[in-house]
Design a protein around this motif. Structure first.
Motif, PDB file in Angstrom:
ATOM      1  N   MET A 300       0.846  -1.193   0.000  1.00 48.22           N
ATOM      2  CA  MET A 300       0.000   0.000   0.000  1.00 48.22           C
ATOM      3  C   MET A 300       0.884   1.248   0.000  1.00 48.22           C
ATOM      4  N   LYS A 301       0.572   2.171  -0.901  1.00 44.26           N
ATOM      5  CA  LYS A 301       1.340   3.411  -1.016  1.00 44.26           C
ATOM      6  C   LYS A 301       0.376   4.595  -1.091  1.00 44.26           C
ATOM      7  N   GLY A 302       0.856   5.741  -0.629  1.00 45.23           N
ATOM      8  CA  GLY A 302       0.071   6.972  -0.731  1.00 45.23           C
ATOM      9  C   GLY A 302      -1.077   7.055   0.246  1.00 45.23           C
ATOM     10  N   GLN A 303      -0.950   6.391   1.403  1.00 50.72           N
ATOM     11  CA  GLN A 303      -2.061   6.400   2.352  1.00 50.72           C
ATOM     12  C   GLN A 303      -2.294   7.770   2.979  1.00 50.72           C
ATOM     13  N   GLU A 304      -1.301   8.656   2.861  1.00 51.20           N
ATOM     14  CA  GLU A 304      -1.479   9.996   3.411  1.00 51.20           C
ATOM     15  C   GLU A 304      -2.308  10.895   2.486  1.00 51.20           C
ATOM     16  N   THR A 305      -2.597  10.441   1.262  1.00 50.69           N
ATOM     17  CA  THR A 305      -3.407  11.215   0.324  1.00 50.69           C
ATOM     18  C   THR A 305      -4.784  11.471   0.921  1.00 50.69           C
ATOM     19  N   GLU A 306      -5.251  12.713   0.834  1.00 55.32           N
ATOM     20  CA  GLU A 306      -6.506  13.078   1.477  1.00 55.32           C
ATOM     21  C   GLU A 306      -7.634  13.239   0.466  1.00 55.32           C
ATOM     22  N   LEU A 307      -8.842  12.930   0.940  1.00 53.87           N
ATOM     23  CA  LEU A 307     -10.036  12.986   0.106  1.00 53.87           C
ATOM     24  C   LEU A 307     -11.200  13.437   0.974  1.00 53.87           C
ATOM     25  N   ASP A 308     -12.180  14.060   0.355  1.00 48.72           N
ATOM     26  CA  ASP A 308     -13.361  14.511   1.075  1.00 48.72           C
ATOM     27  C   ASP A 308     -14.023  13.330   1.788  1.00 48.72           C
ATOM     28  N   LYS A 309     -14.489  13.568   3.016  1.00 51.08           N
ATOM     29  CA  LYS A 309     -15.064  12.505   3.848  1.00 51.08           C
ATOM     30  C   LYS A 309     -16.186  11.760   3.128  1.00 51.08           C
ATOM     31  N   SER A 310     -17.107  12.484   2.497  1.00 51.44           N
ATOM     32  CA  SER A 310     -18.230  11.835   1.824  1.00 51.44           C
ATOM     33  C   SER A 310     -17.768  10.985   0.654  1.00 51.44           C
ATOM     34  N   LEU A 311     -16.747  11.452  -0.067  1.00 51.13           N
ATOM     35  CA  LEU A 311     -16.227  10.680  -1.187  1.00 51.13           C
ATOM     36  C   LEU A 311     -15.471   9.454  -0.700  1.00 51.13           C
ATOM     37  N   LEU A 312     -14.788   9.604   0.436  1.00 52.06           N
ATOM     38  CA  LEU A 312     -14.050   8.475   1.003  1.00 52.06           C
ATOM     39  C   LEU A 312     -15.014   7.349   1.376  1.00 52.06           C
ATOM     40  N   GLU A 345       4.033 -16.527  -4.788  1.00 52.69           N
ATOM     41  CA  GLU A 345       3.353 -15.496  -4.017  1.00 52.69           C
ATOM     42  C   GLU A 345       3.013 -14.323  -4.932  1.00 52.69           C
ATOM     43  N   GLY A 346       1.716 -14.033  -5.060  1.00 53.86           N
ATOM     44  CA  GLY A 346       1.283 -12.923  -5.892  1.00 53.86           C
ATOM     45  C   GLY A 346       1.411 -11.598  -5.168  1.00 53.86           C
ATOM     46  N   THR A 347       1.308 -10.510  -5.920  1.00 58.14           N
ATOM     47  CA  THR A 347       1.409  -9.165  -5.360  1.00 58.14           C
ATOM     48  C   THR A 347       0.157  -8.373  -5.704  1.00 58.14           C
ATOM     49  N   LEU A 348      -0.447  -7.801  -4.693  1.00 58.53           N
ATOM     50  CA  LEU A 348      -1.595  -6.912  -4.864  1.00 58.53           C
ATOM     51  C   LEU A 348      -1.185  -5.537  -4.360  1.00 58.53           C
ATOM     52  N   LYS A 349      -1.312  -4.529  -5.203  1.00 59.18           N
ATOM     53  CA  LYS A 349      -0.869  -3.183  -4.849  1.00 59.18           C
ATOM     54  C   LYS A 349      -2.059  -2.233  -4.796  1.00 59.18           C
ATOM     55  N   LEU A 350      -2.120  -1.455  -3.715  1.00 61.76           N
ATOM     56  CA  LEU A 350      -3.072  -0.356  -3.594  1.00 61.76           C
ATOM     57  C   LEU A 350      -2.271   0.935  -3.559  1.00 61.76           C
ATOM     58  N   ARG A 351      -2.623   1.861  -4.429  1.00 62.01           N
ATOM     59  CA  ARG A 351      -1.862   3.119  -4.509  1.00 62.01           C
ATOM     60  C   ARG A 351      -2.835   4.276  -4.665  1.00 62.01           C
ATOM     61  N   ALA A 352      -2.565   5.360  -3.951  1.00 62.82           N
ATOM     62  CA  ALA A 352      -3.377   6.570  -4.047  1.00 62.82           C
ATOM     63  C   ALA A 352      -2.455   7.763  -4.237  1.00 62.82           C
ATOM     64  N   PHE A 353      -2.852   8.678  -5.107  1.00 61.70           N
ATOM     65  CA  PHE A 353      -2.065   9.892  -5.329  1.00 61.70           C
ATOM     66  C   PHE A 353      -2.971  10.952  -5.938  1.00 61.70           C
ATOM     67  N   VAL A 359      -8.177  12.637  -7.228  1.00 66.20           N
ATOM     68  CA  VAL A 359      -7.369  11.645  -6.519  1.00 66.20           C
ATOM     69  C   VAL A 359      -7.508  10.326  -7.261  1.00 66.20           C
ATOM     70  N   ILE A 360      -6.383   9.719  -7.584  1.00 67.55           N
ATOM     71  CA  ILE A 360      -6.373   8.455  -8.307  1.00 67.55           C
ATOM     72  C   ILE A 360      -6.120   7.329  -7.313  1.00 67.55           C
ATOM     73  N   VAL A 361      -6.988   6.331  -7.318  1.00 65.03           N
ATOM     74  CA  VAL A 361      -6.818   5.143  -6.488  1.00 65.03           C
ATOM     75  C   VAL A 361      -6.684   3.949  -7.428  1.00 65.03           C
ATOM     76  N   GLU A 362      -5.549   3.246  -7.337  1.00 65.41           N
ATOM     77  CA  GLU A 362      -5.263   2.127  -8.231  1.00 65.41           C
ATOM     78  C   GLU A 362      -5.240   0.808  -7.453  1.00 65.41           C
ATOM     79  N   VAL A 363      -5.833  -0.211  -8.053  1.00 68.68           N
ATOM     80  CA  VAL A 363      -5.759  -1.580  -7.545  1.00 68.68           C
ATOM     81  C   VAL A 363      -5.088  -2.411  -8.636  1.00 68.68           C
ATOM     82  N   SER A 364      -3.861  -2.865  -8.368  1.00 65.23           N
ATOM     83  CA  SER A 364      -3.079  -3.584  -9.373  1.00 65.23           C
ATOM     84  C   SER A 364      -2.716  -4.970  -8.863  1.00 65.23           C
ATOM     85  N   ASP A 365      -2.739  -5.947  -9.763  1.00 64.62           N
ATOM     86  CA  ASP A 365      -2.279  -7.291  -9.421  1.00 64.62           C
ATOM     87  C   ASP A 365      -1.372  -7.799 -10.533  1.00 64.62           C
TER      88      ASP A 365
END
Length: 757
Positions: A300-312, A345-353, A359-365
């Protein structure tokens, strides 16, 4: 519900959230004293407070869990997979009871006592002397090989670690009762653990946080945001009404600045880090890994990225569906991955920026990817597309079919996925909040799902355009550039290919959509008169690039988005409505819906995910806007250019010795290296070309003589100099100075323009 119970529910839910994060981390570090202390405190606090409030069912469960956690804390029991699974079940049961208390006011004891007793029995079995002895022996010998699959998580960085270290840092004032309970919990921690989390330090941190934080109900924040929206509308009207009144200029300018600051403050109060949603994923990945027999590493990367509460809140379900699909359909079982030459072992990535106003939120495998042929066959089988369309559609267009309701390529329906509702829910929920969903996939290499979320829904910058005598708002997030097209130019520059208009923009064909034809389709045999000035708004929407032809332009405004009535929503061209500064009602255009209605095709991507517009960047080159300043060619990095404006010289004022432009509710510093503004002092109607750029979150303006072109170039090193301002690039075989945006913003005193040769 009394205030004491409400505070208890909030604190307990926060403690269980921390407990869940710590339990998933504990599986990789079963002897971590800090994690064990945090989990123990959460359960101990619930137990102590429930006894005071009289919630007996919660007290029994918490007591059984606390006893097991005491053995773990004292090193008499190892946190193996069975222990962590049971503690997670305890966590789920505690949450269920807390929810019942919140909704019904009681624990619902009669309906759940049997299930509670079964869970308590499992907790007590894990405390049995035989189990403790086996666990202790396993701990001395080390873990067995061939353990059951589990999800792993890499180190998340200082911010995430800090969220655990803070304990109860984000708590409201007046919580002396809670402090006493937590202090008692800290006293029960053995000395070895106290070295990691000292009782006094924990209490001091909680006390300091209590003095500096305050819980605010989200409904109050929503009300404040609505009021700020109305204030923005009033400000826009005041600015237009007082534009010609010199006596009101200072007052309206002050109102403008205060409104902008208030809007920014309220928006910041509503922002929350994406980690609030990401923190739920390690538990989900762990459970799915065991249920599906997968080995998965979660990053997981970019967890400090902020978004409006309702959108979150709105993206929780889409993100959950995306992760479940990646685990079930994307990442293969270990033996299949090994047979394909991959790491078992597979890799699942969550990234926000953050990217511009989104705000872009990516789910990659790194799984099997999506077979386009399989999608095509399924779509034909279910009559979702015709054979003619299937033959003409590109791979990228075919990939979009997975978002159709009921579409699924799963061989069988499971309790994880396969019912054809997951991806449809993802797109529907994201589009409800004004976002977009994009997908990329390569067979054998994996899939990336990209959620593009607006920073806020309430107030957005927009360009006001005119067509058919009406005003429309065009969100600037999709706007790339504006092109003026005179009557003679329109006749020559627009080409037709099978009744489809195309405009040649810098040597490339750009499909055109005439807004007036969308609003009022021309009658058969009737052609509209194009012998007048018009403008092309070049838009990028959902992977579709096209030009929207409008009759005229007005000044950009910050607009307050209002919901549409069902009648207008069914038209499919609009995303909302607003009130302009002149009190005129305007509909907000939806660039993506317009592109689909006009049949604009998706752009094809290259083998490495770079389309034609990004070829220069993919090759290590950067695109620049070429301008003329003081008779010399200069370059502005195109990624920083927001828009190009032509403004009357009378609109440009001075703050001290620096020209400033009141633009979109804020004062922009304007660099005038060519002396254009000074020369126009006695000619207020002279129009100055201002290139508006963004640099480190600030907007700045550059006065230029001419906008020449867009070109790609590479960086050059200037011999004998290491100054950041002296940046050069080679554009069209000519060494060109790059505009220093920091200098414009007043952050540096170095020259604006590097030497040009």
């Amino acid at each position: 519900m009394d205030e004491l119970t409400r505070e208890f529910l909030i604190e307990s839910q926060e403690g269980l959230d921390r407990m869940e994060r710590c339990l998933t981390d504990l599986e990789d570090a079963p002897e971590n004293a800090e994690l064990l202390a945090e989990i123990f405190r959460a359960v101990h606090t619930i137990k102590g407070t429930t006894g005071f409030l009289g919630f007996k069912r919660l007290e029994k469960l918490a007591h059984a869990g606390e006893s097991l956690l005491g053995l773990l804390r004292d090193g008499k029991r190892t946190a193996d997979a069975a222990v962590i699974t049971t503690l997670l079940q305890l966590l789920d049961r505690l949450r269920l009871i807390l929810k019942a208390i919140e909704t019904d006011g009681d624990e619902g004891a009669q309906a759940g006592e049997a299930a509670d007793a079964e869970l308590i029995d499992r907790l007590e079995e894990l405390q049995a002397p035989a189990q403790v002895a086996v666990a202790a022996g396993t701990a001395r010998r080390g873990p067995k090989s061939g353990a059951r699959p589990k999800a792993k998580r890499r180190q998340q960085g200082p911010r995430d670690q800090g969220s655990r270290d803070q304990g109860t840092a984000d708590r409201g004032p007046g919580e002396q009762r809670s402090d006493e309970v937590q202090a008692k919990a800290a006293e029960d921690v053995p000395e070895a653990t106290r070295d990691v989390v000292p009782a006094a330090a924990s209490k001091a941190a909680a006390s300091g946080a209590a003095e500096s934080t305050l819980r605010v109900d989200i409904t109050l924040l929503n009300r404040m945001m609505n009021l700020v929206g109305e204030l923005v509308l009033t400000r826009n009207q005041v600015l237009q009404a007082t534009a010609s009144d010199a006596r009101m200029t200072m007052l309206s300018r002050r109102l403008d600045m205060v409104t902008a600051d208030l809007r920014e403050s309220v928006m910041k109060a509503r922002m929350q880090p994406v980690s609030n949603v990401f923190s739920k994923m390690p538990r989900m990945v762990r459970d799915l890994s065991q249920a599906l027999g997968r080995k998965v590493r979660l990053e997981m990367k970019g967890q400090e990225t902020e978004l409006d509460k309702s959108l979150l809140e709105a993206i929780k379900d889409p993100l959950t569906h995306a992760v479940r699909n990646a685990m079930d359909h994307g990442i293969e079982p270990p033996d299949a991955r090994a047979a394909a030459g991959k790491d078992p072992e597979g890799t699942l990535k969550l990234r926000a920026f953050q990217e511009g106003s989104h705000v872009i939120v990516e789910v990659s495998d790194d799984g099997a990817g999506i077979s386009v042929d399989r999608i095509r066959n399924k779509a034909l089988e279910r009559a979702l597309i015709t054979r003619e369309r299937a033959a003409q559609s590109s791979e990228r267009e075919l990939l979009q079919l997975i978002f159709l309701a009921g579409f699924s390529t799963a061989a069988q329906v499971t309790n994880v996925s396969g019912r054809g509702v997951g991806m449809d829910v993802v797109r529907t929920n994201v589009e409800k909040i004004g976002g977009k969903v994009e997908i990329e996939s390569r067979v054998g290499a994996g899939t990336t799902l990209r959620l593009r979320i607006p920073l806020t829904l309430a107030i957005v910058p927009a360009l006001i355009v005119r067509s058919q005598g009406q005003s429309f708002a065009l969100p600037q997030g999709a706007l790339s550039e504006l092109v003026h097209m005179g009557p003679e130019q329109a006749a020559k520059a627009i080409e037709w290919m099978e009744d489809a208009p195309l405009y040649r923009l810098r040597g490339k064909f750009l499909p055109l959509v005439f807004l007036d034809r969308l609003l009022v389709p021309p009658q058969e045999g009737c052609t509209r008169d194009r012998r007048r000035d018009s403008f092309i708004a070049v838009l990028d929407a959902d992977g579709r690039r096209y030009g929207l032809v409008v009759d005229g332009l007005a000044d950009p405004e910050e607009i307050v988005v209002k919901p549409l009535s069902p009648v207008l929503k069914d038209i499919g061209l609009y995303s909302g409505a607003t009130v302009l500064g002149n009190a005129e009602l305007a509909l907000i255009l939806d660039p993506g819906a317009i592109a689909v209605r006009a049949g604009i095709a998706l752009r094809e991507e290259g083998p490495h995910g770079a389309d034609e517009e990004n070829e220069a960047e993919a090759a290590g080159r950067m695109e620049y806007l070429l301008v003329s300043i003081a008779g010399r060619q200069a370059a502005v990095p195109l990624e920083h250019v927001l828009r190009i404006e032509q403004v009357p010289a009378a609109r440009i004022e001075y703050a001290g010795m620096r020209p400033v432009l009141n633009f979109g509710g804020q004062l922009l510093p304007v660099e005038d290296a060519g002396g254009l503004i000074g020369a126009a002092q006695n000619h207020p109607d002279t129009r100055i070309i201002v290139v508006v750029c963004r640099d480190n979150g600030r907007q700045v303006g550059i006065a230029v003589e001419h906008v020449l072109d867009v070109a790609a170039g590479g960086d050059l090193v200037q011999a004998g100099s290491s100054r950041a301002a002296n940046k050069l690039t080679l554009l069209r075989e000519r060494v060109t100075g790059v505009v220093d945006l920091q200098g414009v913003a007043g952050l540096e005193e170095e020259p604006l323009l590097a030497a040009s040769y």
